[in-house]
Design a protein around this motif. Structure first.
Motif, PDB file in Angstrom:
ATOM      1  N   ALA A 301      38.964  50.713  42.439  1.00  0.00           N
ATOM      2  CA  ALA A 301      38.097  50.565  43.290  1.00  0.00           C
ATOM      3  C   ALA A 301      38.564  49.508  44.403  1.00  0.00           C
ATOM      4  CB  ALA A 301      36.638  50.597  42.815  1.00  0.00           C
ATOM      5  N   GLN A 302      38.829  48.416  43.963  1.00  0.00           N
ATOM      6  CA  GLN A 302      39.211  47.478  45.113  1.00  0.00           C
ATOM      7  C   GLN A 302      40.610  48.024  45.802  1.00  0.00           C
ATOM      8  OE1 GLN A 302      37.651  44.715  45.644  1.00  0.00           O
ATOM      9  NE2 GLN A 302      39.104  44.528  47.600  1.00  0.00           N
ATOM     10  N   GLU A 303      41.449  48.451  45.222  1.00  0.00           N
ATOM     11  CA  GLU A 303      42.756  49.002  45.851  1.00  0.00           C
ATOM     12  C   GLU A 303      42.332  50.169  47.026  1.00  0.00           C
ATOM     13  OE1 GLU A 303      45.082  50.374  42.834  1.00  0.00           O
ATOM     14  OE2 GLU A 303      45.752  48.495  42.093  1.00  0.00           O
ATOM     15  N   ILE A 304      41.237  51.013  46.632  1.00  0.00           N
ATOM     16  CA  ILE A 304      40.938  51.961  47.619  1.00  0.00           C
ATOM     17  C   ILE A 304      40.288  51.328  48.812  1.00  0.00           C
ATOM     18  CG2 ILE A 304      39.327  53.823  47.921  1.00  0.00           C
ATOM     19  CD1 ILE A 304      39.710  54.683  44.841  1.00  0.00           C
ATOM     20  N   ILE A 305      39.474  50.151  48.455  1.00  0.00           N
ATOM     21  CA  ILE A 305      39.015  49.249  49.616  1.00  0.00           C
ATOM     22  C   ILE A 305      39.814  48.774  50.612  1.00  0.00           C
ATOM     23  CG2 ILE A 305      37.366  47.444  49.993  1.00  0.00           C
ATOM     24  CD1 ILE A 305      35.519  48.264  47.719  1.00  0.00           C
ATOM     25  N   TYR A 308      41.208  51.261  52.851  1.00  0.00           N
ATOM     26  CA  TYR A 308      40.512  51.636  53.922  1.00  0.00           C
ATOM     27  C   TYR A 308      40.388  50.243  55.099  1.00  0.00           C
ATOM     28  CZ  TYR A 308      38.307  55.177  51.334  1.00  0.00           C
ATOM     29  OH  TYR A 308      38.219  56.516  50.599  1.00  0.00           O
ATOM     30  N   THR A 309      40.710  48.882  54.564  1.00  0.00           N
ATOM     31  CA  THR A 309      40.765  48.087  55.554  1.00  0.00           C
ATOM     32  C   THR A 309      42.039  48.281  56.343  1.00  0.00           C
ATOM     33  OG1 THR A 309      39.623  46.469  53.866  1.00  0.00           O
ATOM     34  CG2 THR A 309      41.116  45.499  55.631  1.00  0.00           C
ATOM     35  N   LEU A 310      43.148  48.719  55.757  1.00  0.00           N
ATOM     36  CA  LEU A 310      44.412  48.762  56.372  1.00  0.00           C
ATOM     37  C   LEU A 310      44.337  50.293  57.169  1.00  0.00           C
ATOM     38  CD1 LEU A 310      47.249  47.740  56.329  1.00  0.00           C
ATOM     39  CD2 LEU A 310      47.835  49.748  54.963  1.00  0.00           C
ATOM     40  N   TRP A 311      43.413  51.199  56.669  1.00  0.00           N
ATOM     41  CA  TRP A 311      43.502  52.154  57.553  1.00  0.00           C
ATOM     42  C   TRP A 311      42.407  52.113  58.851  1.00  0.00           C
ATOM     43  CZ3 TRP A 311      42.199  57.204  54.358  1.00  0.00           C
ATOM     44  CH2 TRP A 311      42.466  58.232  55.160  1.00  0.00           C
ATOM     45  N   GLU A 312      41.737  50.781  58.989  1.00  0.00           N
ATOM     46  CA  GLU A 312      41.049  50.548  60.178  1.00  0.00           C
ATOM     47  C   GLU A 312      41.886  50.267  61.236  1.00  0.00           C
ATOM     48  OE1 GLU A 312      37.767  50.882  60.867  1.00  0.00           O
ATOM     49  OE2 GLU A 312      37.493  52.078  58.893  1.00  0.00           O
ATOM     50  N   ARG A 313      43.150  49.858  60.988  1.00  0.00           N
ATOM     51  CA  ARG A 313      44.336  49.422  61.962  1.00  0.00           C
ATOM     52  C   ARG A 313      45.156  50.522  62.582  1.00  0.00           C
ATOM     53  NH1 ARG A 313      47.294  44.707  59.313  1.00  0.00           N
ATOM     54  NH2 ARG A 313      48.649  45.133  61.173  1.00  0.00           N
ATOM     55  N   TYR A 314      44.911  51.955  61.882  1.00  0.00           N
ATOM     56  CA  TYR A 314      45.862  52.890  62.241  1.00  0.00           C
ATOM     57  C   TYR A 314      44.791  53.833  62.914  1.00  0.00           C
ATOM     58  CZ  TYR A 314      48.682  57.114  61.470  1.00  0.00           C
ATOM     59  OH  TYR A 314      49.329  58.248  61.601  1.00  0.00           O
TER      60      TYR A 314
END
Length: 418
Positions: A301-305, A308-314
């Motif tokens: 679950a932390q890896e998925i979060i 998403y944190t990285l995805w915010e920059r894409y």
């Protein structure tokens, strides 16, 4: 199709550790300025597979299978030595056949050329000859070691949530075969490894099930499908559905009756004839009853979060505003969950989050497909230059092509084997 995941090639050969992933990307790391760029490429290529799959009319399961094939292929290959876009087309072609929804090779070539010639991909020389794609198919299947059966988290999700195929058709379109047999993927002996007692299956609302389904879709933008068995990913998606999404949490946890409310008096006959109400669902007891490692679920679950944190920059430019990640956009379920505290359904949460995001953004603050397209091109050019330099220093007669095409790479391997 194999019915026992624990005896399948997926479990025995294609669930790897992080050291294997690091080794697979070692050569590509030499040609990028920031290691995070490789994680952005994972999102970029997964979005490209999803877009091509939707243009071809593939079901979500086939798109997920194509993405897994792509990840497995690049466990043995590098971005800088191959043409990822023809690999994407080959993955969709093979996945469509593996999932029993074949598409003519000429349609694959035509749709791939139309998609990848767009400005954000800028592939100017995608082969128009379908024999090139057919040749790439053989190299792909060879690197996959003919292991074309892929297990996905969708079946576990639907089984744990007590959903039938007819129930999911209205939610996710026609996904026939996803849960037609609740026992598929479990053996009589090994199934209880994660099924636990098998009692107390969750009864999720449509919005809750959609959220969990979308989270599973999003995990294919990372290497989680290579690191963990599918049932672990499905349970982690359920865990995040409970934790992150406000409407889902309130829908799944029914309100307990107030202690101050007066209890109506009933006759003895009424009490005997009326069945006691079922106890409210207890998600904590449900997860505790599963025979899995809860620390591992929390880690996934932390890896998925983190994804998403990285995805915010894409950001995919103006095309992405208002789209959710499962359709190729940039609004993550983490953002949907934050917006969902005041929205009624997941789709309303998507719209609210997109409206709050606004249309103005600075391209320098984000990683875009155009940047990643140029990055892939620079990586391949740098690799070619290194091959030329090595050939000249060795006094050879290098052609300058290096191994920039999958065809050349496999031919070199064949010649080396004699």
């Amino acid at each position: 199709m194999a019915t026992d995941f624990w005896a399948s090639s997926h479990y025995k050969r294609w669930v790897v550790d992080r050291a294997t992933l690091k080794q697979a990307r070692a050569e590509d790391l030499q040609y990028v300025d920031d290691p995070d760029h490789l994680h952005f490429l994972a999102i970029y290529f997964a979005n490209a597979i999803s877009k091509l799959g939707k243009k071809l009319g593939l079901r979500q399961r086939a798109i997920a299978t194509a993405t897994v094939f792509f990840r497995r292929f690049y466990l043995k290959n590098s971005y800088c030595e191959t043409d990822p876009f023809i690999v994407i087309a080959a993955c969709c072609y093979v996945a469509a056949k593996a999932e029993e929804s074949p598409i003519h090779i000429k349609n694959i070539v035509a749709e791939s050329r139309a998609l990848f010639s767009q400005e954000q991909y800028n592939v100017k020389h995608f082969p128009s000859d379908h024999t090139k794609l057919a040749e790439m198919e053989f190299y792909l299947v060879d690197d996959l070691e003919c292991d074309l059966v892929v297990f996905h988290p969708y079946r576990t999700l639907l089984t744990l949530c007590r959903k039938e195929v007819s129930d999911t058709a209205s939610l996710f379109g026609s996904e026939e075969g996803e849960a037609d047999e609740a026992g598929v993927g479990l053996s009589a002996d090994e199934g209880p490894r994660y099924w636990g007692t098998g009692e107390g299956q969750l009864e999720l609302s449509e919005g809750a099930l959609q959220t969990a389904w979308f989270i599973i879709n999003d995990t294919y933008r990372s290497d989680l499908c290579l690191l963990h068995p599918p049932h672990i990913i499905a349970i982690a998606a359920l865990y995040l559905t409970f934790i992150l999404n406000g409407p889902t949490r309130s829908a799944v946890l029914p309100d307990l009756p107030s202690a101050s409310a007066p209890t109506p008096r009933r006759s003895t006959r009424q009490e005997q004839s009326k069945k006691p109400p079922p106890p409210p669902q207890d998600p904590i007891a449900f997860f505790a009853g599963l025979n899995v490692s809860l620390p591992l679920i929390a880690t996934v679950a932390q890896e998925i979060i983190s994804l998403y944190t990285l995805w915010e920059r894409y950001k995919e430019g103006g095309e992405s505003t208002g789209k959710s990640p499962h359709s190729g956009g940039t609004v993550s379920p983490a953002k949907r969950s934050a917006a969902g505290s005041s929205a009624g359904t997941p789709m309303e949460a998507v719209e609210d989050a997109s409206a709050a995001e606004g249309s103005g953004w600075n391209e320098e603050e984000y990683v875009t497909p155009r940047f990643l397209s140029r990055l892939v091109m620079r990586m391949r050019e740098a690799k070619v230059a290194d091959v030329k330099r090595s050939s000249s220093l060795a006094g050879g007669t290098g052609t300058g092509t290096g191994r920039t095409a999958p065809v050349n790479k496999v031919l070199e391997r064949t010649q080396a084997a004699g």
